[in-house]
Design a protein around this motif. Structure first.
Motif, PDB file in Angstrom:
ATOM      1  N   LEU A 147       2.386 -14.663  -1.995  1.00  0.00           N
ATOM      2  CA  LEU A 147       1.878 -13.414  -1.418  1.00  0.00           C
ATOM      3  C   LEU A 147       2.636 -13.053  -0.133  1.00  0.00           C
ATOM      4  N   ASP A 148       2.959 -14.061   0.671  1.00  0.00           N
ATOM      5  CA  ASP A 148       3.741 -13.801   1.891  1.00  0.00           C
ATOM      6  C   ASP A 148       5.087 -13.161   1.533  1.00  0.00           C
ATOM      7  N   LEU A 149       5.737 -13.704   0.488  1.00  0.00           N
ATOM      8  CA  LEU A 149       7.021 -13.150   0.065  1.00  0.00           C
ATOM      9  C   LEU A 149       6.846 -11.724  -0.438  1.00  0.00           C
ATOM     10  N   LEU A 150       5.777 -11.492  -1.169  1.00  0.00           N
ATOM     11  CA  LEU A 150       5.544 -10.145  -1.690  1.00  0.00           C
ATOM     12  C   LEU A 150       5.243  -9.159  -0.566  1.00  0.00           C
ATOM     13  N   ASP A 151       4.531  -9.621   0.449  1.00  0.00           N
ATOM     14  CA  ASP A 151       4.259  -8.731   1.586  1.00  0.00           C
ATOM     15  C   ASP A 151       5.554  -8.318   2.273  1.00  0.00           C
ATOM     16  N   ILE A 152       6.525  -9.234   2.323  1.00  0.00           N
ATOM     17  CA  ILE A 152       7.827  -8.887   2.897  1.00  0.00           C
ATOM     18  C   ILE A 152       8.524  -7.845   2.018  1.00  0.00           C
ATOM     19  N   ARG A 153       8.430  -8.038   0.704  1.00  0.00           N
ATOM     20  CA  ARG A 153       9.029  -7.041  -0.190  1.00  0.00           C
ATOM     21  C   ARG A 153       8.379  -5.682   0.028  1.00  0.00           C
ATOM     22  N   LEU A 154       7.062  -5.677   0.251  1.00  0.00           N
ATOM     23  CA  LEU A 154       6.356  -4.405   0.481  1.00  0.00           C
ATOM     24  C   LEU A 154       6.786  -3.733   1.783  1.00  0.00           C
ATOM     25  N   MET A 155       7.210  -4.536   2.755  1.00  0.00           N
ATOM     26  CA  MET A 155       7.707  -3.935   3.997  1.00  0.00           C
ATOM     27  C   MET A 155       9.109  -3.347   3.792  1.00  0.00           C
ATOM     28  N   LEU A 156       9.914  -4.024   2.954  1.00  0.00           N
ATOM     29  CA  LEU A 156      11.326  -3.646   2.839  1.00  0.00           C
ATOM     30  C   LEU A 156      11.619  -2.664   1.710  1.00  0.00           C
ATOM     31  N   GLU A 157      11.170  -2.985   0.518  1.00  0.00           N
ATOM     32  CA  GLU A 157      11.714  -2.291  -0.660  1.00  0.00           C
ATOM     33  C   GLU A 157      11.338  -0.811  -0.789  1.00  0.00           C
ATOM     34  N   PRO A 158      10.122  -0.384  -0.398  1.00  0.00           N
ATOM     35  CA  PRO A 158       9.869   1.054  -0.442  1.00  0.00           C
ATOM     36  C   PRO A 158      10.817   1.835   0.484  1.00  0.00           C
ATOM     37  N   GLU A 159      11.066   1.298   1.668  1.00  0.00           N
ATOM     38  CA  GLU A 159      12.014   1.949   2.593  1.00  0.00           C
ATOM     39  C   GLU A 159      13.420   1.987   1.997  1.00  0.00           C
ATOM     40  N   ILE A 160      13.781   0.873   1.335  1.00  0.00           N
ATOM     41  CA  ILE A 160      15.114   0.784   0.740  1.00  0.00           C
ATOM     42  C   ILE A 160      15.261   1.789  -0.394  1.00  0.00           C
ATOM     43  N   ALA A 161      14.200   1.928  -1.207  1.00  0.00           N
ATOM     44  CA  ALA A 161      14.231   2.892  -2.313  1.00  0.00           C
ATOM     45  C   ALA A 161      14.410   4.307  -1.756  1.00  0.00           C
ATOM     46  N   ALA A 162      13.707   4.587  -0.649  1.00  0.00           N
ATOM     47  CA  ALA A 162      13.821   5.917  -0.029  1.00  0.00           C
ATOM     48  C   ALA A 162      15.265   6.163   0.451  1.00  0.00           C
ATOM     49  N   LEU A 163      15.853   5.155   1.092  1.00  0.00           N
ATOM     50  CA  LEU A 163      17.251   5.254   1.545  1.00  0.00           C
ATOM     51  C   LEU A 163      18.205   5.426   0.367  1.00  0.00           C
ATOM     52  N   ALA A 164      17.942   4.660  -0.699  1.00  0.00           N
ATOM     53  CA  ALA A 164      18.815   4.692  -1.873  1.00  0.00           C
ATOM     54  C   ALA A 164      18.904   6.100  -2.446  1.00  0.00           C
ATOM     55  N   ALA A 165      17.753   6.814  -2.449  1.00  0.00           N
ATOM     56  CA  ALA A 165      17.712   8.173  -3.003  1.00  0.00           C
ATOM     57  C   ALA A 165      18.600   9.122  -2.201  1.00  0.00           C
ATOM     58  N   VAL A 166      18.745   8.839  -0.919  1.00  0.00           N
ATOM     59  CA  VAL A 166      19.537   9.715  -0.048  1.00  0.00           C
ATOM     60  C   VAL A 166      21.003   9.292   0.003  1.00  0.00           C
ATOM     61  N   LYS A 167      21.247   7.976   0.000  1.00  0.00           N
ATOM     62  CA  LYS A 167      22.584   7.470   0.311  1.00  0.00           C
ATOM     63  C   LYS A 167      23.406   6.984  -0.873  1.00  0.00           C
ATOM     64  N   GLY A 168      22.782   6.743  -2.017  1.00  0.00           N
ATOM     65  CA  GLY A 168      23.502   6.166  -3.162  1.00  0.00           C
ATOM     66  C   GLY A 168      24.656   7.044  -3.618  1.00  0.00           C
ATOM     67  N   THR A 169      25.819   6.428  -3.882  1.00  0.00           N
ATOM     68  CA  THR A 169      26.944   7.185  -4.439  1.00  0.00           C
ATOM     69  C   THR A 169      26.720   7.343  -5.954  1.00  0.00           C
ATOM     70  N   THR A 170      27.433   8.272  -6.556  1.00  0.00           N
ATOM     71  CA  THR A 170      27.296   8.500  -8.002  1.00  0.00           C
ATOM     72  C   THR A 170      27.521   7.202  -8.772  1.00  0.00           C
ATOM     73  N   LYS A 171      28.531   6.457  -8.357  1.00  0.00           N
ATOM     74  CA  LYS A 171      28.870   5.212  -9.051  1.00  0.00           C
ATOM     75  C   LYS A 171      27.750   4.166  -8.891  1.00  0.00           C
TER      76      LYS A 171
END
Lengths: 234, 234
Positions: free
Chosen positions: B101-125
């Protein structure tokens, strides 16, 4: 690899696991002394050579450390290896700023949430230890001394208040990596640091979850601007 | 340690650094073959024994790997060591659920933010590679096969779209640790996984930052409930 060598390796791995078990079952802490080679060989019923091999491997894994002439001790590195994030392959001179900012962005994702959790979950004892560390950093800054290690420990103390055992290891890993890539020693920056630390610490101590989160964002934002400024001068 | 041994160690460390430099300057990728011992000894003007020592150390640091009879190659572990978070000392049987659960809580802090960044910054490739990996996971799930490694790679592909180079290494570290402590194989869970992955992937591909963030929260929440359920049955 020949068969005999392979068997020896498997035996060493098994002995490593048994030594880790001894450390955990006896609740041994960093700095505690391990039994000597002879006692371990007797206890685990293997040769002293195998014990030596296993200890060598546990040292390279940052689980044990040797102090010359004094013996073998539990390492205060908590088994966290060097370069846990594999930065050796990421950073190069051109990319130092990018890596420093990437690390800081990760801190911005994690630490405000952790500060919020710390305000809700910290035990009286954990909060006391965190406040003490806040004071230690402040004194070092006022004396003009190097406060980087103490600073990392302050952030680790906050992580400990959050009750998340993995975060407790992760925060020092990320923060040490930041201080590897950058050196923030300007006076303005030093003054801000201890005031901002104090704001975070006090919000956590008073159970103000949202206040702690915001204070941490402010603090990390100062760091972020410091990195931008530091690199733009180069 | 005697002086000669100490000097030898320093020389080995210096040679390690030089080999890393060769890898980086030649933009060598995981799986690329390193020059042989003899060539390296000549190039770096040291003995073959020193080269051997340095290579041994780089293997233990997961920077190089040996393939029997074929030579020495750049490791696909990217220099990320085993147990980077020092979990050896944290987890024990009683605490497995807590650590998961501790590991999952860390994922919950990181991955939603990362997904949001990915939508803005990801290159076509990058987005194309991420979508392909999404499909691979879906096919494995539908065939009833083990999809854990492919799943971790999907989350790494999202991290790569975010453009944060450190996150790219950190996400697999945390996610592999989760799969070490827990095994989620129930059918209901498998069905949810690929639908949720697809929702995240499509939001990122269409540049919908907030949508990607929310879809990732939903996905990780399913994981979280899965861990709770999994342990309550034991």
């Amino acid at each position: 690899m020949d068969e005999k060598k392979e068997t020896g390796k498997l035996l060493t791995r098994a002995v490593e696991k048994k030594i880790i078990k001894i450390i955990k079952e006896n609740y041994m802490q960093p700095g505690d002394k391990l039994k000597n080679e002879y006692e371990l060989a007797e206890l685990l019923n293997v040769s002293r050579g195998t014990i030596r091999e296993a200890i060598k491997s546990l040292i390279s894994r940052n689980i044990l450390e040797v102090r010359q002439g004094a013996g073998t001790f539990v390492s205060n590195k908590n088994g966290v290896p060097e370069d846990p994030l594999g930065l050796t392959f990421i950073s190069d001179i051109k990319e130092d700023k990018k890596v420093a900012l990437d690390l800081l962005d990760i801190r911005l994702m994690l630490e405000p949430e952790i500060a919020a959790l710390a305000a809700v979950k910290g035990t009286t004892k954990q909060i006391k230890t965190m406040l003490e560390q806040c004071k230690i950093v402040e004194e070092l800054i006022k004396k003009g001394e190097d406060y980087r290690e103490a600073d990392i420990l302050f952030h680790k103390r906050i992580a400990q208040c959050s009750g998340n055992r993995v975060i407790e290891n992760l925060i020092p890993i990320i923060n040490s990596s930041v201080s590897l890539t950058i050196n923030l020693t300007e006076d303005v920056f030093r003054q801000n640091t201890y005031k901002e630390h104090r704001a975070v610490a006090e919000a956590i101590a008073s159970g103000d979850s949202l206040g702690a989160k915001c204070a941490m964002i402010v603090h990390l934002n100062t760091n972020r601007r410091g990195i931008e400024k530091n690199f733009s001068k180069k």
